[in-house]
Design a protein around this motif. Structure first.
Motif, PDB file in Angstrom:
ATOM      1  N   PRO A 207     -14.918  -6.422  -0.398  1.00 52.61           N
ATOM      2  CA  PRO A 207     -15.533  -5.146  -0.720  1.00 52.61           C
ATOM      3  C   PRO A 207     -16.785  -4.957  -1.042  1.00 52.61           C
ATOM      4  N   ALA A 208     -17.762  -4.255  -0.416  1.00 55.12           N
ATOM      5  CA  ALA A 208     -19.110  -4.296  -0.721  1.00 55.12           C
ATOM      6  C   ALA A 208     -19.372  -3.477  -1.985  1.00 55.12           C
ATOM      7  N   GLN A 209     -18.448  -2.693  -2.605  1.00 47.96           N
ATOM      8  CA  GLN A 209     -18.634  -2.174  -4.067  1.00 47.96           C
ATOM      9  C   GLN A 209     -17.555  -2.651  -4.897  1.00 47.96           C
TER      10      GLN A 209
ATOM     11  N   CYS B  79     -16.644   0.787   1.267  1.00 50.91           N
ATOM     12  CA  CYS B  79     -15.736   1.416   0.591  1.00 50.91           C
ATOM     13  C   CYS B  79     -15.550   3.130   1.107  1.00 50.91           C
ATOM     14  N   GLU B  80     -14.566   3.797   0.621  1.00 52.60           N
ATOM     15  CA  GLU B  80     -14.335   5.087   0.888  1.00 52.60           C
ATOM     16  C   GLU B  80     -14.944   6.061  -0.079  1.00 52.60           C
ATOM     17  N   GLY B  81     -15.890   7.050   0.443  1.00 51.06           N
ATOM     18  CA  GLY B  81     -16.654   7.680  -0.766  1.00 51.06           C
ATOM     19  C   GLY B  81     -16.013   8.326  -1.632  1.00 51.06           C
TER      20      GLY B  81
ATOM     21  N   ASP C   2     -10.186   1.699   7.700  1.00 54.74           N
ATOM     22  CA  ASP C   2     -10.486   1.292   9.045  1.00 54.74           C
ATOM     23  C   ASP C   2     -11.778   0.463   9.150  1.00 54.74           C
ATOM     24  N   ALA C   3     -12.489   0.356   8.386  1.00 59.95           N
ATOM     25  CA  ALA C   3     -13.905  -0.680   8.426  1.00 59.95           C
ATOM     26  C   ALA C   3     -13.174  -1.739   8.206  1.00 59.95           C
ATOM     27  N   LEU C   4     -12.233  -2.091   7.551  1.00 68.09           N
ATOM     28  CA  LEU C   4     -11.611  -3.323   7.136  1.00 68.09           C
ATOM     29  C   LEU C   4     -11.070  -3.903   8.408  1.00 68.09           C
TER      30      LEU C   4
ATOM     31  N   ALA D 297     -26.105  -0.498   5.848  1.00 70.28           N
ATOM     32  CA  ALA D 297     -24.905  -0.685   6.487  1.00 70.28           C
ATOM     33  C   ALA D 297     -23.590  -0.425   5.499  1.00 70.28           C
ATOM     34  N   TYR D 298     -23.579  -0.100   4.684  1.00 69.81           N
ATOM     35  CA  TYR D 298     -22.693   0.203   3.593  1.00 69.81           C
ATOM     36  C   TYR D 298     -22.998   1.377   2.537  1.00 69.81           C
TER      37      TYR D 298
END
Ligand SMILES: *Cc1c(COP(=O)(O)O)cnc(C)c1O
Length: 381
Positions: A76-78, A99-101, A109-111, A338-339
């Motif tokens: 995860p980016a976060q 991540c989702e906001g 989906d990004a995963l 990008a994130y």
């Protein structure tokens, strides 16, 4: 002053530590085994392995599958940098996923979009104690034969339909750092259902020494090393603390939930603030994070100062998306921007304390302080 985190250490912890110190065994003893057994009982884990810290648990998880150069792991980016470093320490490459906001948990989906030829594992963090929806993650993992590592460092006590986090994927990693749900000063745990992983990880936690040989050895020189390993053990003093802290955990969790809900209600009608949805079925309420949707990002530090002046300690989880940390931006050259959701949380959020050190009237004081601090910052603008 209401600090962001404050361990609750009582007479029971002090007595337990004194007992260990008065005895003959400071390491390789019964206290660590007792803590592991109690943790296994609390989580329902078939195997619980105490470690030096959560970073050690994460590193051991990847060493156990022989992760190495050329391999990739979705991260995860976060989250905490330990999740990326554990991958990089094996010579492998973290591939970051936004991540989702709404919750801060990984965007499924990004995963899926980031799974590639070299992917060997997926890691997720149960952000602020809200369990990740694991079913779609496990589906991707099953489809492509990937290991799933759950970072539960800020999610002790969180469950999905009764199953404790860390037991849905292949391994779950925990932290007992002072501001986490329970503390041993420094310390960690790894849980798994897989006896093959448990056996290898127990060995690699202690220099790769063959345990059977250790149990049978008649003198200290007689052991063999069958694997690459590190010294990531927990000591007896830490385990004594952990046993007592674990007894308090059900009470801690109830207080965290009540504090979170009281604070969320109090902040819900403040203009310009949006509370991240960390309260879900089975969540364990690590902190309440508010996104400053209207206060400009650059005013956040001013707001943090105004809060501090009013006696409210806060934190930021986590201060930069991992790909934007200097080290990872140099070695991976990822696109800035990008994130976006991870960046919004990093640069525009404030985490408020909900731990068991926070009393009911502290929560009311915090709500009043946030209202005043927001007004002060807007007035200066
Ligand atoms: C705190 C934390 C860690 C690191 O834990 P240590 O026990 O200090 O190694 C890892 N991951 C997450 C998500 C954390 O919050």
């Amino acid at each position: 002053m209401i600090p962001f985190g404050k361990p609750i250490i009582g007479a029971e912890e002090r007595a337990a530590v004194s007992t260990v110190l008065a005895g003959p065994t400071l390491t390789h003893g019964p206290t660590v085994r007792e803590f592991e057994a109690a943790f296994a009982t609390f989580t329902g884990a078939p195997h619980a392995i105490a470690t030096a810290n959560c970073m050690a648990s994460l590193h051991l998880a990847y060493m156990a599958i022989g992760l190495g150069p050329g391999d990739e792991v979705l991260v995860p980016a976060q989250t905490h940098v330990a999740m990326a470093h554990a991958v990089a320490a094996c010579g492998a490459t973290p591939v970051f996923v936004d991540c989702e906001g709404r919750t801060g948990n990984v965007d499924i989906d990004a995963l899926d979009d980031h799974v590639g030829e070299r992917t060997r594992a997926i890691s997720v963090v149960h952000f602020l104690g809200r369990p990740v929806d694991m079913e779609p993650v496990l589906e991707i993992a099953r489809r492509d034969g990937l290991m799933v590592v759950e970072d539960c460092a800020i999610a002790l006590g969180a469950r999905t339909a009764g199953t404790h986090v860390g037991l849905l994927g292949d391994v779950g990693c925990f932290s007992f750092y002072p501001v986490k749900h329970i503390t041993t000063g420094e310390g960690g745990m790894l849980i798994t259902r897989r006896s093959d992983l448990a056996e290898r990880i127990s060995r690699q936690r202690a220099f790769g020494i063959d345990r059977g040989v250790v149990a049978e050895r008649r003198h200290s020189a007689a052991y063999d090393v069958v694997d690459l390993g590190l010294n990531y053990r927990m000591g007896e003093v830490q385990a004594a603390l952990g046993i007592e802290q674990l007894k308090r955990l059900p009470d801690f969790l109830a207080r965290r939930r009540d504090n979170y809900r009281q604070l969320a209600r109090g902040l819900s009608d403040l203009p310009g603030l949006r509370v991240l949805e960390s309260d879900a079925e089975g969540a364990s309420h690590y902190a309440l994070t508010a996104i400053l949707d209207r206060v400009p990002g650059e005013r956040r530090s001013e707001l943090i100062e105004e809060l501090k002046r009013r006696g409210v300690g806060t934190s930021v989880y986590y201060p930069k998306p991992l790909p934007e940390l200097d080290y990872y931006s140099r070695i991976l050259r990822s696109d800035p921007g990008a994130y976006p959701e991870a960046a919004r949380i990093s640069y525009r959020s404030i985490a408020f304390p909900v731990g068991p050190h926070v009393e009911k009237n502290d929560v009311e004081a915090m709500i009043a302080a946030v209202r005043e601090a927001l007004e002060a910052v807007v007035a200066h603008a």
